[in-house]
Design an enzyme around this catalytic site. Structure first.
Site, mmCIF file in Angstrom:
data_model
loop_
_atom_site.group_PDB
_atom_site.id
_atom_site.type_symbol
_atom_site.label_atom_id
_atom_site.label_comp_id
_atom_site.label_asym_id
_atom_site.label_seq_id
_atom_site.Cartn_x
_atom_site.Cartn_y
_atom_site.Cartn_z
ATOM 1 N N CYS A 75 -4.559 12.666 13.590
ATOM 2 C CA CYS A 75 -5.304 11.416 13.480
ATOM 3 C C CYS A 75 -5.110 10.609 14.748
ATOM 4 O O CYS A 75 -4.450 11.065 15.687
ATOM 5 C CB CYS A 75 -4.920 10.638 12.228
ATOM 6 S SG CYS A 75 -3.383 9.777 12.377
ATOM 7 N N ARG A 133 -8.656 -0.447 4.811
ATOM 8 C CA ARG A 133 -7.782 0.543 4.183
ATOM 9 C C ARG A 133 -6.441 -0.088 3.827
ATOM 10 O O ARG A 133 -5.786 0.366 2.885
ATOM 11 C CB ARG A 133 -7.521 1.713 5.138
ATOM 12 C CG ARG A 133 -8.706 2.619 5.357
ATOM 13 C CD ARG A 133 -8.276 3.824 6.159
ATOM 14 N NE ARG A 133 -6.921 4.202 5.766
ATOM 15 C CZ ARG A 133 -5.964 4.591 6.592
ATOM 16 N NH1 ARG A 133 -6.198 4.689 7.880
ATOM 17 N NH2 ARG A 133 -4.763 4.904 6.142
ATOM 18 N N ARG A 161 0.696 14.503 13.515
ATOM 19 C CA ARG A 161 1.123 14.306 12.128
ATOM 20 C C ARG A 161 1.094 15.565 11.249
ATOM 21 O O ARG A 161 0.360 15.630 10.253
ATOM 22 C CB ARG A 161 0.300 13.183 11.484
ATOM 23 C CG ARG A 161 0.430 11.894 12.238
ATOM 24 C CD ARG A 161 -0.280 10.763 11.559
ATOM 25 N NE ARG A 161 0.456 10.220 10.446
ATOM 26 C CZ ARG A 161 0.072 9.141 9.755
ATOM 27 N NH1 ARG A 161 -1.022 8.525 10.076
ATOM 28 N NH2 ARG A 161 0.795 8.694 8.765
ATOM 29 N N LYS A 185 0.839 -1.213 0.000
ATOM 30 C CA LYS A 185 0.000 0.000 0.000
ATOM 31 C C LYS A 185 0.872 1.261 0.000
ATOM 32 O O LYS A 185 0.647 2.176 -0.782
ATOM 33 C CB LYS A 185 -0.894 -0.006 1.247
ATOM 34 C CG LYS A 185 -1.578 1.308 1.516
ATOM 35 C CD LYS A 185 -2.472 1.258 2.736
ATOM 36 C CE LYS A 185 -1.780 1.626 4.034
ATOM 37 N NZ LYS A 185 -1.462 3.046 4.219
ATOM 38 N N ASN A 186 1.886 1.282 0.876
ATOM 39 C CA ASN A 186 2.648 2.517 1.053
ATOM 40 C C ASN A 186 3.608 2.804 -0.097
ATOM 41 O O ASN A 186 4.246 3.855 -0.126
ATOM 42 C CB ASN A 186 3.423 2.481 2.377
ATOM 43 C CG ASN A 186 2.494 2.690 3.556
ATOM 44 O OD1 ASN A 186 1.305 2.963 3.375
ATOM 45 N ND2 ASN A 186 3.034 2.557 4.764
ATOM 46 N N LEU A 202 7.174 19.792 7.124
ATOM 47 C CA LEU A 202 8.437 19.542 6.406
ATOM 48 C C LEU A 202 8.215 19.408 4.894
ATOM 49 O O LEU A 202 9.079 19.772 4.104
ATOM 50 C CB LEU A 202 9.125 18.293 6.967
ATOM 51 C CG LEU A 202 9.495 18.387 8.455
ATOM 52 C CD1 LEU A 202 10.011 17.060 8.976
ATOM 53 C CD2 LEU A 202 10.524 19.491 8.685
ATOM 54 N N ASP A 242 4.787 0.575 12.161
ATOM 55 C CA ASP A 242 3.568 -0.073 11.648
ATOM 56 C C ASP A 242 3.440 -1.529 12.099
ATOM 57 O O ASP A 242 2.453 -2.190 11.781
ATOM 58 C CB ASP A 242 3.533 -0.006 10.110
ATOM 59 C CG ASP A 242 3.137 1.372 9.621
ATOM 60 O OD1 ASP A 242 2.749 2.209 10.453
ATOM 61 O OD2 ASP A 242 3.229 1.620 8.394
HETATM 62 C C1 UD1 Z 1 4.308 6.887 6.520
HETATM 63 C C2 UD1 Z 1 3.480 5.655 6.301
HETATM 64 C C3 UD1 Z 1 2.933 5.128 7.633
HETATM 65 C C4 UD1 Z 1 4.083 4.912 8.623
HETATM 66 C C5 UD1 Z 1 4.940 6.175 8.739
HETATM 67 C C6 UD1 Z 1 6.189 5.951 9.576
HETATM 68 C C7 UD1 Z 1 2.594 6.014 4.078
HETATM 69 C C8 UD1 Z 1 1.422 6.310 3.217
HETATM 70 N N1 UD1 Z 1 2.387 5.994 5.399
HETATM 71 O O1 UD1 Z 1 3.457 7.888 7.066
HETATM 72 O O2 UD1 Z 1 2.276 3.883 7.390
HETATM 73 O O3 UD1 Z 1 3.542 4.637 9.915
HETATM 74 O O4 UD1 Z 1 5.380 6.584 7.421
HETATM 75 O O5 UD1 Z 1 6.935 4.895 9.081
HETATM 76 O O6 UD1 Z 1 3.675 5.755 3.592
HETATM 77 N N2 UD1 Z 1 6.481 14.670 10.797
HETATM 78 C C9 UD1 Z 1 6.577 16.003 11.094
HETATM 79 N N3 UD1 Z 1 6.465 16.902 10.056
HETATM 80 C C10 UD1 Z 1 6.256 16.532 8.770
HETATM 81 C C11 UD1 Z 1 6.147 15.162 8.478
HETATM 82 C C12 UD1 Z 1 6.276 14.252 9.527
HETATM 83 O O7 UD1 Z 1 6.762 16.402 12.253
HETATM 84 O O8 UD1 Z 1 6.144 17.385 7.888
HETATM 85 C C13 UD1 Z 1 6.589 13.665 11.890
HETATM 86 C C14 UD1 Z 1 5.309 12.851 12.104
HETATM 87 O O9 UD1 Z 1 4.374 13.533 12.922
HETATM 88 C C15 UD1 Z 1 5.845 11.597 12.736
HETATM 89 C C16 UD1 Z 1 7.204 11.430 12.038
HETATM 90 O O10 UD1 Z 1 7.526 12.683 11.496
HETATM 91 O O11 UD1 Z 1 6.036 11.765 14.111
HETATM 92 C C17 UD1 Z 1 7.239 10.401 10.934
HETATM 93 O O12 UD1 Z 1 6.114 10.596 10.086
HETATM 94 P P1 UD1 Z 1 6.146 10.289 8.525
HETATM 95 O O13 UD1 Z 1 7.304 9.422 8.177
HETATM 96 O O14 UD1 Z 1 5.997 11.566 7.786
HETATM 97 O O15 UD1 Z 1 4.810 9.462 8.361
HETATM 98 P P2 UD1 Z 1 3.925 9.403 7.055
HETATM 99 O O16 UD1 Z 1 4.779 9.669 5.879
HETATM 100 O O17 UD1 Z 1 2.705 10.232 7.259
#
Ligand code: UD1
Length: 420
Positions: free
Chosen positions: A117, A399, A122, A22-23, A126, A307
């Site tokens: 969420c 999902r 989240r 999925k990811n 960045l 995950d």
């Molecule tokens: C992706 C995965 C999700 C997985 C997660 C961590 C997809 C569609 N989803 O989610 O299944 O659990 O990686 O491996 O690929 N953060 C910030 N600012 C930002 C972006 C992130 O502070 O702009 C923080 C988040 O709140 C979190 C951490 O960084 O604490 C990691 O999040 P991130 O890797 O971005 O998760 P997703 O990409 O949303």
């Protein structure tokens, strides 16, 4: 709302096939916006999130075509709108992945700002700051990220403060069509980021360093069509292996990749599993024994994946001994713990760590799924419980897990979907 009804106490036995990831499928579908040529995406998992991404492309005026093998062909040349509405973003945060491609190719994008969420706040700060460094003009207004750029984005040297998976993917996609070279430091090394990079390279992008924490992308004028097969889902793979270990079973998962599951396989071995691997399969055998508790700490790849944290908590709940599980990626990812305690587990939350004292058996109860991976952990808890467990709000599971009850039935579980 459908529910899952599970009668526990069966050791999982047998063979199943693993679906596409999925990811990795989600960013690859978003990347089709980077070219006016047709991109064929194969090995797509049959999941609600994939349908949502296809719907999102559809509401922009792109008409993906699905063939009988569930391959999807996307030709984005009919695009009319450059926006991702709140109605879709609120059901799937990964909708943010269209931001980079739209901005890079069309110079404008409006994407609803995803809210918090069940697992944490989240933010997407960045994603936004990196695109601004590449010359984008971005405001957040009326609940939307409104982005535009005059001409092409410009290559930039970007340091990500936190390792972010979709953040790295968004910026990498945007950089493929930027003017000049983009370097992303502290980039995510997740296999799904590598899969997206490989697809982009097949479309004509120039990328190096995928799989390391420094990505270098040299922008090109245009990308082209291609056919790309999505990698296997490592989280789905791990979930079935953990379920088999918790139920003292013996299963083989096929069409998967052991090389990207090292952290998980090593914890399963610590739990007492006998593991054999081939190029594209993994066999796990507990020889009927109760698992031993393991302690772990989640962190970005190649460390133990967040995950898979909830599923290991379920395994520890019935294991021999006490294990501690520390969550370092998301701030609120222990909702499943309270439901498991209602089933007789002995789990205490201490800050970002849970201490799990294994009990002999859990007792079935009605429980509620709060997010995707928490749902999977409650199903595992149901499989190791005496009597009946009903998992409510299973739209979360649809999902991210393809035909979960059918696959578990193939492994001998007594599980069925009950329409409400
Ligand atoms: C992706 C995965 C999700 C997985 C997660 C961590 C997809 C569609 N989803 O989610 O299944 O659990 O990686 O491996 O690929 N953060 C910030 N600012 C930002 C972006 C992130 O502070 O702009 C923080 C988040 O709140 C979190 C951490 O960084 O604490 C990691 O999040 P991130 O890797 O971005 O998760 P997703 O990409 O949303």
């Amino acid at each position: 709302m459908d529910k899952l009804l599970i009668k526990g106490g069966v050791s999982l036995q047998g063979e199943i096939r693993i679906a596409g990831a999925k990811n990795s499928a989600l960013p690859i579908l978003a990347s089709t916006l980077l070219t006016h040529e047709t991109v064929q995406v194969c090995n797509l998992p049959h999941l609600f999130d994939i349908t949502t991404m296809i719907e999102l492309l559809g509401c922009m005026g792109v008409e993906p075509v699905i063939d009988e093998k569930l391959n999807v062909e996307v030709n984005s040349s009919t695009i009319k709108h450059f926006s991702a509405p709140y109605e879709l973003v609120k059901t799937m945060r990964a909708s943010i992945l269209v931001l980079g491609p739209l901005l890079a190719r069309y110079g404008e994008a409006e994407v609803a700002l995803p809210g918090g969420c069940a697992i944490g706040s989240r933010p997407v700060n960045l994603h936004i700051s990196a695109l601004q460094e590449m010359g984008a003009d971005i405001v957040v207004e009326d609940g939307y990220i409104k982005a535009s750029v005059d001409g092409r984005l410009k290559g930039a040297h970007i340091f990500m403060d936190i390792v972010t998976v979709t953040g790295t993917e968004n910026v990498m996609m945007a950089a493929t069509l930027a003017d000049g070279v983009t370097i992303i430091e502290n980039a995510a090394r997740e296999p799904e980021v590598v899969d997206l990079a490989n697809c982009l390279v097949k479309m004509g992008a120039i990328i190096s360093g995928q799989g390391s924490d420094t990505l270098t992308i040299t922008g090109v004028q245009e990308l082209f069509g291609c056919s790309y097969s999505v990698m296997p889902d490592r989280i789905e793979t791990g979930t079935y292996l953990i379920a088999a270990a918790a139920t003292r079973g013996h299963i083989k998962v096929k069409d998967t990749r052991p090389d990207i599951l090292e952290a998980v396989l090593s914890k399963l071995e610590q739990a007492g599993a006998d593991i054999k691997v081939g190029d594209n399969w993994i066999e796990l055998n507990m020889h009927g024994k109760r698992p031993k508790s393991v302690s772990l700490r989640t962190a970005p790849y190649p460390a133990f994946p967040t995950d898979m944290q909830a599923q290991f908590t379920a395994l520890n709940a019935v294991a021999d001994g006490t294990g501690s599980i520390t969550e370092t990626v998301f701030e609120n990812r222990f909702m499943h713990v309270h439901e498991m305690n209602r089933m007789g587990a002995d789990i205490a939350v201490e800050g970002n760590t849970v201490i799990v004292k294994g009990v002999d058996t859990l007792k079935g109860a009605p429980v509620m799924a709060t997010d995707l991976r928490a749902s999977a952990s409650l199903i595992i808890a149901g499989l190791v419980s005496e009597n009946e467990t009903i998992v409510d709000r299973i739209y979360h599971i649809d999902r991210g897990y393809e035909c979960i009850e059918e696959k578990l039935q193939l492994l001998g579980a007594t599980i069925r979907r009950v329409p409400s």
